[in-house]
Scaffold this motif. Structure first.
Motif, PDB file in Angstrom:
ATOM      1  N   LYS A 250     -27.063   5.260  34.915  1.00 33.65           N
ATOM      2  CA  LYS A 250     -27.059   4.105  35.822  1.00 33.65           C
ATOM      3  C   LYS A 250     -25.656   3.501  35.842  1.00 33.65           C
ATOM      4  O   LYS A 250     -24.994   3.439  34.812  1.00 33.65           O
ATOM      5  CB  LYS A 250     -28.079   3.066  35.348  1.00 33.65           C
ATOM      6  CG  LYS A 250     -28.317   1.960  36.343  1.00 33.65           C
ATOM      7  CD  LYS A 250     -29.452   1.057  35.853  1.00 33.65           C
ATOM      8  CE  LYS A 250     -29.728  -0.039  36.877  1.00 33.65           C
ATOM      9  NZ  LYS A 250     -30.835  -0.924  36.439  1.00 33.65           N
ATOM     10  N   SER A 251     -25.212   3.097  37.020  1.00 28.54           N
ATOM     11  CA  SER A 251     -23.830   2.591  37.126  1.00 28.54           C
ATOM     12  C   SER A 251     -23.782   1.394  38.097  1.00 28.54           C
ATOM     13  O   SER A 251     -24.500   1.383  39.116  1.00 28.54           O
ATOM     14  CB  SER A 251     -22.888   3.697  37.619  1.00 28.54           C
ATOM     15  OG  SER A 251     -21.586   3.168  37.854  1.00 28.54           O
ATOM     16  N   PRO A 252     -22.941   0.364  37.814  1.00 28.35           N
ATOM     17  CA  PRO A 252     -22.796  -0.776  38.737  1.00 28.35           C
ATOM     18  C   PRO A 252     -21.811  -0.505  39.877  1.00 28.35           C
ATOM     19  O   PRO A 252     -21.625  -1.334  40.773  1.00 28.35           O
ATOM     20  CB  PRO A 252     -22.246  -1.882  37.826  1.00 28.35           C
ATOM     21  CG  PRO A 252     -21.431  -1.156  36.803  1.00 28.35           C
ATOM     22  CD  PRO A 252     -22.160   0.146  36.557  1.00 28.35           C
ATOM     23  N   ILE A 253     -21.161   0.663  39.851  1.00 24.53           N
ATOM     24  CA  ILE A 253     -20.099   0.949  40.815  1.00 24.53           C
ATOM     25  C   ILE A 253     -20.631   0.967  42.252  1.00 24.53           C
ATOM     26  O   ILE A 253     -19.974   0.439  43.165  1.00 24.53           O
ATOM     27  CB  ILE A 253     -19.394   2.273  40.455  1.00 24.53           C
ATOM     28  CG1 ILE A 253     -18.759   2.164  39.055  1.00 24.53           C
ATOM     29  CG2 ILE A 253     -18.333   2.610  41.491  1.00 24.53           C
ATOM     30  CD1 ILE A 253     -17.781   1.021  38.914  1.00 24.53           C
ATOM     31  N   PRO A 254     -21.799   1.569  42.555  1.00 23.86           N
ATOM     32  CA  PRO A 254     -22.282   1.546  43.948  1.00 23.86           C
ATOM     33  C   PRO A 254     -22.427   0.119  44.491  1.00 23.86           C
ATOM     34  O   PRO A 254     -22.100  -0.144  45.656  1.00 23.86           O
ATOM     35  CB  PRO A 254     -23.633   2.264  43.857  1.00 23.86           C
ATOM     36  CG  PRO A 254     -23.488   3.193  42.697  1.00 23.86           C
ATOM     37  CD  PRO A 254     -22.657   2.442  41.696  1.00 23.86           C
ATOM     38  N   ALA A 259     -20.297  -4.302  47.943  1.00 29.81           N
ATOM     39  CA  ALA A 259     -19.796  -5.688  48.056  1.00 29.81           C
ATOM     40  C   ALA A 259     -18.407  -5.727  48.677  1.00 29.81           C
ATOM     41  O   ALA A 259     -18.104  -6.558  49.539  1.00 29.81           O
ATOM     42  CB  ALA A 259     -19.787  -6.339  46.673  1.00 29.81           C
ATOM     43  N   GLU A 260     -17.511  -4.807  48.238  1.00 32.32           N
ATOM     44  CA  GLU A 260     -16.156  -4.773  48.791  1.00 32.32           C
ATOM     45  C   GLU A 260     -16.185  -4.411  50.269  1.00 32.32           C
ATOM     46  O   GLU A 260     -15.409  -4.932  51.077  1.00 32.32           O
ATOM     47  CB  GLU A 260     -15.303  -3.770  48.024  1.00 32.32           C
ATOM     48  CG  GLU A 260     -15.027  -4.157  46.583  1.00 32.32           C
ATOM     49  CD  GLU A 260     -14.220  -5.435  46.491  1.00 32.32           C
ATOM     50  OE1 GLU A 260     -13.444  -5.728  47.421  1.00 32.32           O
ATOM     51  OE2 GLU A 260     -14.362  -6.162  45.482  1.00 32.32           O
ATOM     52  N   ALA A 261     -17.107  -3.489  50.649  1.00 33.99           N
ATOM     53  CA  ALA A 261     -17.225  -3.125  52.066  1.00 33.99           C
ATOM     54  C   ALA A 261     -17.708  -4.312  52.896  1.00 33.99           C
ATOM     55  O   ALA A 261     -17.240  -4.533  54.020  1.00 33.99           O
ATOM     56  CB  ALA A 261     -18.192  -1.936  52.206  1.00 33.99           C
ATOM     57  N   GLN A 262     -18.656  -5.075  52.349  1.00 32.87           N
ATOM     58  CA  GLN A 262     -19.147  -6.266  53.056  1.00 32.87           C
ATOM     59  C   GLN A 262     -18.033  -7.276  53.277  1.00 32.87           C
ATOM     60  O   GLN A 262     -17.953  -7.923  54.319  1.00 32.87           O
ATOM     61  CB  GLN A 262     -20.290  -6.917  52.262  1.00 32.87           C
ATOM     62  CG  GLN A 262     -21.586  -6.115  52.235  1.00 32.87           C
ATOM     63  CD  GLN A 262     -22.264  -6.077  53.604  1.00 32.87           C
ATOM     64  OE1 GLN A 262     -21.989  -6.902  54.460  1.00 32.87           O
ATOM     65  NE2 GLN A 262     -23.113  -5.069  53.804  1.00 32.87           N
ATOM     66  N   ARG A 263     -17.133  -7.437  52.300  1.00 28.19           N
ATOM     67  CA  ARG A 263     -15.997  -8.353  52.439  1.00 28.19           C
ATOM     68  C   ARG A 263     -15.092  -7.934  53.579  1.00 28.19           C
ATOM     69  O   ARG A 263     -14.444  -8.768  54.227  1.00 28.19           O
ATOM     70  CB  ARG A 263     -15.200  -8.410  51.143  1.00 28.19           C
ATOM     71  CG  ARG A 263     -15.917  -9.136  50.004  1.00 28.19           C
ATOM     72  CD  ARG A 263     -15.051  -9.168  48.759  1.00 28.19           C
ATOM     73  NE  ARG A 263     -13.772  -9.829  49.038  1.00 28.19           N
ATOM     74  CZ  ARG A 263     -12.748  -9.842  48.181  1.00 28.19           C
ATOM     75  NH1 ARG A 263     -12.857  -9.203  47.023  1.00 28.19           N
ATOM     76  NH2 ARG A 263     -11.633 -10.456  48.507  1.00 28.19           N
ATOM     77  N   VAL A 268     -22.418  -1.708  54.363  1.00 34.79           N
ATOM     78  CA  VAL A 268     -22.755  -0.550  53.517  1.00 34.79           C
ATOM     79  C   VAL A 268     -23.693  -1.042  52.429  1.00 34.79           C
ATOM     80  O   VAL A 268     -23.394  -2.029  51.757  1.00 34.79           O
ATOM     81  CB  VAL A 268     -21.495   0.100  52.893  1.00 34.79           C
ATOM     82  CG1 VAL A 268     -21.898   1.238  51.952  1.00 34.79           C
ATOM     83  CG2 VAL A 268     -20.563   0.611  53.975  1.00 34.79           C
ATOM     84  N   SER A 269     -24.808  -0.375  52.226  1.00 33.53           N
ATOM     85  CA  SER A 269     -25.763  -0.774  51.203  1.00 33.53           C
ATOM     86  C   SER A 269     -25.463  -0.078  49.885  1.00 33.53           C
ATOM     87  O   SER A 269     -24.718   0.928  49.836  1.00 33.53           O
ATOM     88  CB  SER A 269     -27.188  -0.435  51.657  1.00 33.53           C
ATOM     89  OG  SER A 269     -27.342   0.973  51.785  1.00 33.53           O
ATOM     90  N   ASP A 270     -26.066  -0.592  48.808  1.00 35.47           N
ATOM     91  CA  ASP A 270     -25.902   0.031  47.492  1.00 35.47           C
ATOM     92  C   ASP A 270     -26.445   1.477  47.509  1.00 35.47           C
ATOM     93  O   ASP A 270     -25.850   2.403  46.933  1.00 35.47           O
ATOM     94  CB  ASP A 270     -26.653  -0.769  46.439  1.00 35.47           C
ATOM     95  CG  ASP A 270     -26.065  -2.162  46.272  1.00 35.47           C
ATOM     96  OD1 ASP A 270     -25.185  -2.527  47.086  1.00 35.47           O
ATOM     97  OD2 ASP A 270     -26.482  -2.887  45.342  1.00 35.47           O
ATOM     98  N   ALA A 271     -27.571   1.620  48.212  1.00 40.46           N
ATOM     99  CA  ALA A 271     -28.201   2.948  48.240  1.00 40.46           C
ATOM    100  C   ALA A 271     -27.316   3.970  48.951  1.00 40.46           C
ATOM    101  O   ALA A 271     -27.196   5.141  48.529  1.00 40.46           O
ATOM    102  CB  ALA A 271     -29.559   2.869  48.935  1.00 40.46           C
ATOM    103  N   THR A 272     -26.636   3.506  50.048  1.00 47.17           N
ATOM    104  CA  THR A 272     -25.754   4.425  50.783  1.00 47.17           C
ATOM    105  C   THR A 272     -24.576   4.839  49.904  1.00 47.17           C
ATOM    106  O   THR A 272     -24.182   6.018  49.846  1.00 47.17           O
ATOM    107  CB  THR A 272     -25.263   3.753  52.061  1.00 47.17           C
ATOM    108  OG1 THR A 272     -26.390   3.429  52.881  1.00 47.17           O
ATOM    109  CG2 THR A 272     -24.335   4.681  52.832  1.00 47.17           C
ATOM    110  N   ALA A 273     -23.974   3.845  49.224  1.00 44.80           N
ATOM    111  CA  ALA A 273     -22.848   4.155  48.348  1.00 44.80           C
ATOM    112  C   ALA A 273     -23.259   5.109  47.238  1.00 44.80           C
ATOM    113  O   ALA A 273     -22.532   6.064  46.895  1.00 44.80           O
ATOM    114  CB  ALA A 273     -22.287   2.864  47.753  1.00 44.80           C
TER     115      ALA A 273
END
Length: 293
Positions: A250-254, A259-263, A268-273
Motif C-alpha cells: 500500500k502506498s500514499p503516492i497515488p 492531489a497535485e493534479a487537482q491543484r 485525476v482520481s486516486d484510483a486512476t493514478a
C-alpha cells in the motif's frame, strides 16, 4: 535737595494722595450741609407714590431718595452747587433715563411701577418706602420691557443653540460624504481587482482546457510502444521524485499524484493514478528491484 530723586518722587506721590483724601473729606463735609442733604430734601412724601406719572427729573431725584420739589436744577443753580459729586450723580441718572426713553425701554412721562421695575433691572436702588407705596397702591405691575428683553435673550440662546447644531450637522455631513467617497474608491478598487482575477481565471481555464485537449489527442494518437515508454517514464519519475515503492502492498503516492493534479486543474482520481502505476510496474525488468533498492 539732599534727598535722591526717587525718594522725592515717592514723597510727592504720598503727599498728593493725602491732599486728595483731605479734599474728598472736605467735599463730603461741605455736601453734608448743602440743601440736598437737609431733612426737608430727604423726606419723600407718600403722595409721590400715588402719582400716575413722573417726569425724568422727578424720577431721578426720587431714585436718589430726594424730594423733587426741593432737589431740582433750579435749586442747584440758585445755590451755585451744580458741580458737586451729588449733582453729577443726579445728572448721570437723568442721562441714563433719557437714553432708555430714546431706546424705547421707557415712556416719557414715566409710569411709576414700570420705572421702578426698570430701576431694579438697571441696579439703581430706589428707596424701599417709595417702592412699597407704589406697590401698595397699584400692585406689582408686569414689566413688559423686561419680559421682552428676557424673551429676546431666550430667543437668542435658541438661535445660538440651533446654529451650533447646524455647524455640528455640517461637520458630520462633510465627514459622511468623505467616508462615502472613500468607500466608493475602495469599491472601485475591489471591483477592478475582481475583474482582473476573473480575467486571469478565464485565461488559466482556457489554457487548462487547451492542455486537456492536447493530452487527450496525444493519448489517442499514442501507439503501444509509445504508451509503454510513457508509463516507464511516469514510473521512474514517481519512484525517484516521490519515493514510490513499486513492491509495497500500500502506498500514499497515488493520492499525492491526484492531489497535485487537482491543484493544476487536472481531474485525476486516486484510483486512476494507482491504475497507471500498476501498469507501469508490470513493465519493470526482473533485476529492477535491486536497482531501485
Amino acid at each position: 535737595q539732599s534727598q535722591p530723586e526717587e525718594a522725592v518722587r515717592r514723597m510727592f506721590r504720598q503727599r498728593l494722595l493725602e491732599i486728595k483724601q483731605e479734599a474728598a473729606a472736605s467735599v463730603l463735609d461741605r455736601e453734608a450741609s448743602l440743601f440736598f442733604n437737609r431733612p426737608s430734601a430727604l423726606s419723600v412724601n407718600q403722595f409721590w407714590g400715588r402719582m400716575a406719572l413722573w417726569s425724568i427729573g422727578e424720577a431721578a431725584a426720587l431714585t436718589l431718595g430726594r424730594d423733587p420739589r426741593v432737589v431740582n436744577w433750579e435749586a442747584f443753580e440758585r445755590e451755585g452747587v451744580s458741580a458737586t459729586p451729588f449733582a453729577n450723580t443726579l445728572r448721570n441718572v437723568e442721562d441714563l433715563i433719557e437714553r432708555s426713553v430714546l431706546a424705547g425701554l421707557l415712556d416719557n412721562p414715566l409710569e411709576p411701577s414700570l420705572y421702578l421695575a426698570w430701576c431694579e433691572r438697571m441696579g439703581l436702588g430706589a428707596p424701599p418706602e417709595l417702592i412699597s407705596e407704589v406697590e401698595d397702591l397699584k400692585g406689582a405691575r408686569f414689566d413688559l420691557p423686561a419680559a421682552y428683553w428676557r424673551l429676546m435673550d431666550v430667543h437668542q440662546q435658541a438661535l445660538d443653540h440651533n446654529q451650533a447644531w447646524a455647524e455640528a450637522y455640517a461637520d458630520l455631513k462633510s465627514e459622511h460624504e468623505a467616508a462615502l467617497r472613500r468607500l466608493a474608491e475602495m469599491e472601485a478598487l475591489a471591483m477592478n481587482a475582481f475583474e482582473q482575477l476573473d480575467a486571469e481565471i478565464a485565461e488559466r481555464s482556457t489554457e487548462i482546457e487547451a492542455l486537456k485537449a492536447q493530452f487527450a489527442k496525444a493519448a489517442k494518437e499514442l501507439g503501444p510502444k509509445e504508451t509503454e515508454s510513457l508509463l516507464k517514464a511516469y514510473l521512474a519519475s514517481t519512484i525517484y521524485g516521490l519515493g514510490f515503492d513499486p513492491w509495497a502492498a500500500k502506498s500514499p503516492i497515488p493520492g499525492q499524484i491526484a492531489a497535485e493534479a487537482q491543484r493544476l486543474g487536472i481531474p485525476v482520481s486516486d484510483a486512476t493514478a494507482l491504475k497507471w502505476l500498476r501498469a507501469a510496474v508490470e513493465l519493470l525488468p526482473p533485476k529492477a528491484e535491486a536497482s531501485v533498492a
